[in-house]
Design an enzyme around this catalytic site. Structure first.
Site, PDB file in Angstrom:
ATOM      1  NE  ARG A 101     -45.305 -11.587  79.767  1.00 12.77           N
ATOM      2  CZ  ARG A 101     -44.059 -11.152  79.940  1.00 12.77           C
ATOM      3  NH1 ARG A 101     -43.131 -11.971  80.368  1.00 12.77           N
ATOM      4  NH2 ARG A 101     -43.744  -9.926  79.664  1.00 12.77           N
ATOM      5  NE  ARG A 128     -39.873 -17.053  78.107  1.00 10.60           N
ATOM      6  CZ  ARG A 128     -39.044 -16.084  78.450  1.00 10.60           C
ATOM      7  NH1 ARG A 128     -37.781 -16.150  78.121  1.00 10.60           N
ATOM      8  NH2 ARG A 128     -39.476 -15.050  79.137  1.00 10.60           N
ATOM      9  NE  ARG A 153     -42.079 -17.058  69.392  1.00 13.35           N
ATOM     10  CZ  ARG A 153     -41.278 -16.508  70.297  1.00 13.35           C
ATOM     11  NH1 ARG A 153     -41.723 -16.261  71.490  1.00 13.35           N
ATOM     12  NH2 ARG A 153     -40.034 -16.202  70.004  1.00 13.35           N
ATOM     13  CG  ASP A 173     -44.191  -7.495  74.472  1.00 14.59           C
ATOM     14  OD1 ASP A 173     -44.014  -8.363  75.343  1.00 14.59           O
ATOM     15  OD2 ASP A 173     -43.672  -6.370  74.529  1.00 14.59           O
ATOM     16  CE1 TYR A 214     -38.679  -2.941  78.813  1.00 20.47           C
ATOM     17  CE2 TYR A 214     -40.977  -2.359  79.218  1.00 20.47           C
ATOM     18  CZ  TYR A 214     -39.890  -3.198  79.428  1.00 20.47           C
ATOM     19  OH  TYR A 214     -40.020  -4.293  80.245  1.00 20.47           O
TER      20      TYR A 214
HETATM   21  C1  LIG Z   1     -43.353  -5.355  80.925  1.00 20.57           C
HETATM   22  C2  LIG Z   1     -44.073  -6.128  79.857  1.00 20.57           C
HETATM   23  C3  LIG Z   1     -43.519  -6.585  78.625  1.00 20.57           C
HETATM   24  N1  LIG Z   1     -44.515  -7.246  77.948  1.00 20.57           N
HETATM   25  C4  LIG Z   1     -45.666  -7.261  78.693  1.00 20.57           C
HETATM   26  C5  LIG Z   1     -45.422  -6.538  79.879  1.00 20.57           C
HETATM   27  C6  LIG Z   1     -46.439  -6.265  80.947  1.00 20.57           C
HETATM   28  C7  LIG Z   1     -46.655  -7.480  81.774  1.00 20.57           C
HETATM   29  C8  LIG Z   1     -45.598  -7.717  82.804  1.00 20.57           C
HETATM   30  O1  LIG Z   1     -45.407  -6.869  83.661  1.00 20.57           O
HETATM   31  O2  LIG Z   1     -44.988  -8.798  82.726  1.00 20.57           O
HETATM   32  C9  LIG Z   1     -46.981  -7.796  78.364  1.00 20.57           C
HETATM   33  C10 LIG Z   1     -47.063  -9.132  77.759  1.00 20.57           C
HETATM   34  N2  LIG Z   1     -46.125  -9.805  77.023  1.00 20.57           N
HETATM   35  C11 LIG Z   1     -46.617 -10.993  76.624  1.00 20.57           C
HETATM   36  C12 LIG Z   1     -47.966 -11.086  77.050  1.00 20.57           C
HETATM   37  C13 LIG Z   1     -48.831 -12.247  76.591  1.00 20.57           C
HETATM   38  C14 LIG Z   1     -50.069 -12.566  77.116  1.00 20.57           C
HETATM   39  C15 LIG Z   1     -50.023 -13.378  78.395  1.00 20.57           C
HETATM   40  O3  LIG Z   1     -49.969 -12.785  79.494  1.00 20.57           O
HETATM   41  O4  LIG Z   1     -50.143 -14.634  78.327  1.00 20.57           O
HETATM   42  C16 LIG Z   1     -48.237  -9.936  77.784  1.00 20.57           C
HETATM   43  C17 LIG Z   1     -49.517  -9.546  78.499  1.00 20.57           C
HETATM   44  C18 LIG Z   1     -45.932 -12.016  75.849  1.00 20.57           C
HETATM   45  C19 LIG Z   1     -44.462 -12.103  75.940  1.00 20.57           C
HETATM   46  N3  LIG Z   1     -43.561 -11.066  75.911  1.00 20.57           N
HETATM   47  C20 LIG Z   1     -42.298 -11.572  75.958  1.00 20.57           C
HETATM   48  C21 LIG Z   1     -42.371 -12.969  76.020  1.00 20.57           C
HETATM   49  C22 LIG Z   1     -41.182 -13.921  76.025  1.00 20.57           C
HETATM   50  C23 LIG Z   1     -40.733 -14.080  74.622  1.00 20.57           C
HETATM   51  C24 LIG Z   1     -40.338 -15.478  74.329  1.00 20.57           C
HETATM   52  O5  LIG Z   1     -41.150 -16.414  74.493  1.00 20.57           O
HETATM   53  O6  LIG Z   1     -39.205 -15.662  73.868  1.00 20.57           O
HETATM   54  C25 LIG Z   1     -43.738 -13.311  75.990  1.00 20.57           C
HETATM   55  C26 LIG Z   1     -44.338 -14.686  75.971  1.00 20.57           C
HETATM   56  C27 LIG Z   1     -41.064 -10.751  75.915  1.00 20.57           C
HETATM   57  C28 LIG Z   1     -41.039  -9.656  76.897  1.00 20.57           C
HETATM   58  N4  LIG Z   1     -41.699  -8.461  76.758  1.00 20.57           N
HETATM   59  C29 LIG Z   1     -41.500  -7.701  77.898  1.00 20.57           C
HETATM   60  C30 LIG Z   1     -40.700  -8.443  78.787  1.00 20.57           C
HETATM   61  C31 LIG Z   1     -40.256  -7.989  80.155  1.00 20.57           C
HETATM   62  C32 LIG Z   1     -40.420  -9.684  78.160  1.00 20.57           C
HETATM   63  C33 LIG Z   1     -39.674 -10.876  78.721  1.00 20.57           C
HETATM   64  C34 LIG Z   1     -38.260 -10.931  78.298  1.00 20.57           C
HETATM   65  C35 LIG Z   1     -37.737 -12.351  78.526  1.00 20.57           C
HETATM   66  O7  LIG Z   1     -37.667 -12.786  79.693  1.00 20.57           O
HETATM   67  O8  LIG Z   1     -37.436 -13.011  77.525  1.00 20.57           O
HETATM   68  C36 LIG Z   1     -42.139  -6.376  78.118  1.00 20.57           C
END
Ligand SMILES: Cc1c2[nH]c(c1CCC(=O)O)Cc1[nH]c(c(CCC(=O)O)c1C)Cc1[nH]c(c(CCC(=O)O)c1C)Cc1[nH]c(c(C)c1CCC(=O)O)C2
Length: 351
Positions: free
Chosen positions: A34, A38, A47, A83, A158
């Site tokens: 990540r 944010r 974004r 994602d 999910y």
């Molecule tokens: C479980 C999982 C998800 N998504 C992902 C996982 C596996 C990694 C982990 O265990 O954290 C994988 C993921 N999601 C995202 C990345 C981007 C690449 C990186 O690591 O920089 C990666 C590798 C972007 C994202 N994916 C997400 C965001 C946030 C969206 C935003 O910016 O509004 C980002 C940058 C959304 C997302 N998508 C998911 C979650 C739990 C969330 C967060 C929800 C929240 O707190 O808003 C599912």
């Protein structure tokens, strides 16, 4: 040369790929799960006005957001901005990513009829991925790009729960209650995930990470019986493509050996198990990735450095080490603390 061959030769001598191959490194490579997101003001700006899933389908935005942490922190690898639910969306599953919540699935998958909605992924379903990676690797030059996908168990959670879950009760109800349907579900997800990783590798990704974020909810015997065959199928599908395969989950201390055995070259470790103990559990022939607690970054600089030094010391037991956090960067992390951490790890290890 294919995009993949060209990128493999450009990034071959990077510290990151050397560590993954368990070769001597000029300095310990660092990247952060990540790292794009944010914690970065430039991410929030890029974004603005674009929904998460929509931004994953826009190659220009994906390229910009993926490059942001590389520019700012000088990390040793980029991770493709996307994602884990993107391939599911691409085959037509009705889902969205709700801000502050995560992926939400409109009609959860719970019966064999529901499985029909999980058709195979065709590379044409994700043309934007191929396009974005093509642009990215030109910009990145010798910095490797990590492609990734969600592992079958975490995706299934999910899909079955319909959204994020603490206890995964519906997922486990299906797994224990209808093992055949469960196996079919995981097998389909393995094929979708394999196809998605192959697209990223063909386009120029130099490594892949399989995120089984929530599999730490399972005991080892259940992991072996209900999950490992599907994850092993994914690793097998991308074996021999010349890219290291990283496998990561949270709370997986008791599963580390099995997660390595599933076919990983690098095992990701969260902060609960020190890397010397993780090396003992994983056994020879694998590199490790991890494992500073992301919450440590909220402590004063000296405390961060002391904890990072502990990670580096424990990592000496590993045959190869990629420095990372034990899970993703927390959204309110001070980005300067991340930049300083990269500098610190580099300077402590020879750069
Ligand atoms: C479980 C999982 C998800 N998504 C992902 C996982 C596996 C990694 C982990 O265990 O954290 C994988 C993921 N999601 C995202 C990345 C981007 C690449 C990186 O690591 O920089 C990666 C590798 C972007 C994202 N994916 C997400 C965001 C946030 C969206 C935003 O910016 O509004 C980002 C940058 C959304 C997302 N998508 C998911 C979650 C739990 C969330 C967060 C929800 C929240 O707190 O808003 C599912």
């Amino acid at each position: 040369m294919s995009a993949n061959e060209q990128q493999t030769s450009r990034t071959h001598d990077s510290a990151f790929l050397k560590a993954c191959r368990r070769e001597p490194v000029p300095h310990t490579p660092v990247w952060f799960m990540r790292q794009a997101g944010r914690s970065l003001p430039e991410y929030l700006k890029a974004r603005e006005g674009t929904a998460m899933l929509e931004s994953c389908m826009r190659p220009d935005l994906v390229t910009e957001i993926t490059l942001q942490p590389v520019r700012r922190h000088k990390v040793d690898a980029a991770i493709y901005f996307s994602d884990i639910v993107v391939p599911l969306k691409a085959i037509g599953v009705d889902l969205d990513i709700k801000p502050g919540v995560g992926p939400v699935v409109a009609d959860p998958i719970r019966t064999s009829a529901d499985l029909d909605r999980l058709r195979p992924l065709d590379p044409d379903d994700v043309k934007y991925v191929t396009e974005a990676i093509g642009m990215l690797v030109q910009e990145l030059g010798s910095t490797p790009l990590i492609g990734f996908a969600g592992a079958p168990f975490t995706l299934a959670s999910y899909l079955v729960e319909g959204g994020p879950s603490r206890s995964h009760e519906r997922t486990k109800a299906l797994m224990y209650g209808d093992p055949e349907l469960w196996a079919d579900l995981l097998d389909r997800l393995a094929d979708i995930t394999s196809a998605f990783l192959k697209v990223q590798i063909a386009a120029g990704a130099s490594a892949v990470q399989l995120f089984d974020s929530w599999v730490g909810a399972l005991a080892p015997d259940d992991y072996r019986r209900y999950v490992m065959p599907a994850s092993a199928k994914v690793f097998e599908a991308v074996a021999g493509l010349g890219v290291p395969r990283i496998h990561f989950g949270v709370g997986t201390g008791e599963l580390l050996n099995l997660m390595g055995e599933a076919g990983a070259d690098v095992v990701g470790v969260d902060w609960r198990v020190p890397l010397d103990e993780a090396a003992r559990r994983v056994g020879p022939g694998k590199a490790l990735q991890g494992n500073l607690d992301p919450a440590v970054l909220f402590a004063p600089r000296e405390a961060v450095e002391a904890k990072a030094r502990e990670v580096l010391k424990a990592a000496r037991s590993a045959e190869g080490h990629v420095f990372n956090l034990g899970h993703g960067v927390l959204p309110s992390t001070d980005p300067d603390a991340l930049t300083r951490l990269v500098e610190f790890v580099h300077s402590e290890t020879g750069a």
